[in-house]
Design an enzyme around this catalytic site. Sequence first.
Site, short mmCIF file in Angstrom:
data_model
loop_
_atom_site.label_atom_id
_atom_site.label_comp_id
_atom_site.label_asym_id
_atom_site.label_seq_id
_atom_site.Cartn_x
_atom_site.Cartn_y
_atom_site.Cartn_z
CG ASP A 83 11.19 6.56 -3.55
OD1 ASP A 83 11.45 6.41 -4.77
OD2 ASP A 83 11.31 5.65 -2.72
CG ASP B 133 12.53 4.66 1.00
OD1 ASP B 133 12.12 4.63 -0.17
OD2 ASP B 133 13.58 4.11 1.38
CB THR C 105 12.15 0.10 -8.57
OG1 THR C 105 12.30 1.39 -8.00
CG2 THR C 105 12.48 0.17 -10.04
CB ILE D 271 8.80 4.67 -9.19
CG1 ILE D 271 8.21 5.53 -10.29
CG2 ILE D 271 8.09 3.31 -9.17
CD1 ILE D 271 8.32 4.93 -11.68
CG ASP D 272 8.91 3.00 -2.10
OD1 ASP D 272 10.14 2.99 -1.89
OD2 ASP D 272 8.11 2.33 -1.42
CG ASP E 250 12.66 5.30 -10.50
OD1 ASP E 250 11.80 5.63 -9.67
OD2 ASP E 250 13.12 4.16 -10.59
CD GLU F 141 15.57 5.47 -4.83
OE1 GLU F 141 16.07 4.33 -4.75
OE2 GLU F 141 14.35 5.67 -4.97
#
Length: 384
Positions: free
Chosen positions: A153, A308, A158, A155-156, A52, A77
């Site tokens: 974002d 997001d 996770t 890595i949405d 991330d 994020e």
Amino acid sequence: MLLEALIIASERAANIARKCREDEHLFKLLIEEKSEDEANPRFVQDFKTLADVLIQETLKHDIGNQYPEMKENIKGEESNVFCNALGERISVEKLESSTQTAELLSKVLNDDPEAAHLLAEEVHRDLTIDDVATQRPDVEISLNYAKLGVWIDPIDSTAEYINGTKDKDCQDCQDDSQTFSTGGLKCVTVLIGVYDLETGDAIMGIVNQPFSSYQDGRWRGKCYWGVYTDTVKCSSITTDSQTEPSYVKVGTNVVCLSGSEDQSIKDKLRSGGFELVEAPGAGYKMLATVVGLADVYLLSKSSTFKWDSCGPHALLRSLSGDIVVFEDAVHRDETISVNYRVDSEAGTNKIESCCNKGGIIAFRNRSIINKIVSLLRDENDGGA
């Protein structure tokens, strides 16, 4: 061109994400719990991975270097401070050379030079637009870069990234954009959104799906993009407003929800003839709406964030859709688009200041949204 640079940056992010899944030993080293003030309140336990942070900081570095006017307004994020096993707090960033980045990452990885080298190699790998599985943009876009902000974002979804495998019902996970995924790595997305700092409007978005298909023993990705400004409206989904690609469905009567959505809202939607589907990942549910696997993604709670939705929002706008505030649409009869300026009244808490307050409704077709709002208008207990 900014759009092309962002598409390439998203592919670099996808490469890093895939690399981290290739080695199970490496992947186990990359998990770290989020602090209490960073954790999403919807989850009992939330995780931050080195992937991330590394992806986020790589994107900031690459875009900030190419477009220095934007550098201070590229937000993500994650905090870039990572703690290793020795308790050392290290600021993760992309340095000028692969060797320097590997040395920094080795400290995070508790002196694991092999793992650090593999990651640094992906961070510094040369990429071009031809390396990305997407439609190549062919449009001139005039923008004042000093007036643009970026939400990332890295890595949405996770939890799916950490725990997910190939889809439950899929043996080889061929590329099938007509199949809705209810879980697994296909629900993981990299999200990049550009917005106007003055108006807060989403104007450019990239959704990269690093694990779109699993073929010949390896994962392959797919990238989607869209632009919506006063003078330009285009996307990778279609370049002709009169036609749709064969995989895009229209009028499916499907509403995409989170598993935690209020039962009363589900009941009302079913009574109106809608089929309900659930999946993890806000980014994936919005992507499903973009490509027509669902007509609508609805969330009544304030549990998505600007990072997001900004990218998918721009993509939906490029297709004549939108993302509006649930509370305003259902309880106040106002269709107000989600805005991407930070809520300064929320103070210093990042989660409070960056959440999409009042929930969201994402859609491509306004006639569908009108039907849904009418069904839910007397619903009084579906908020955050």
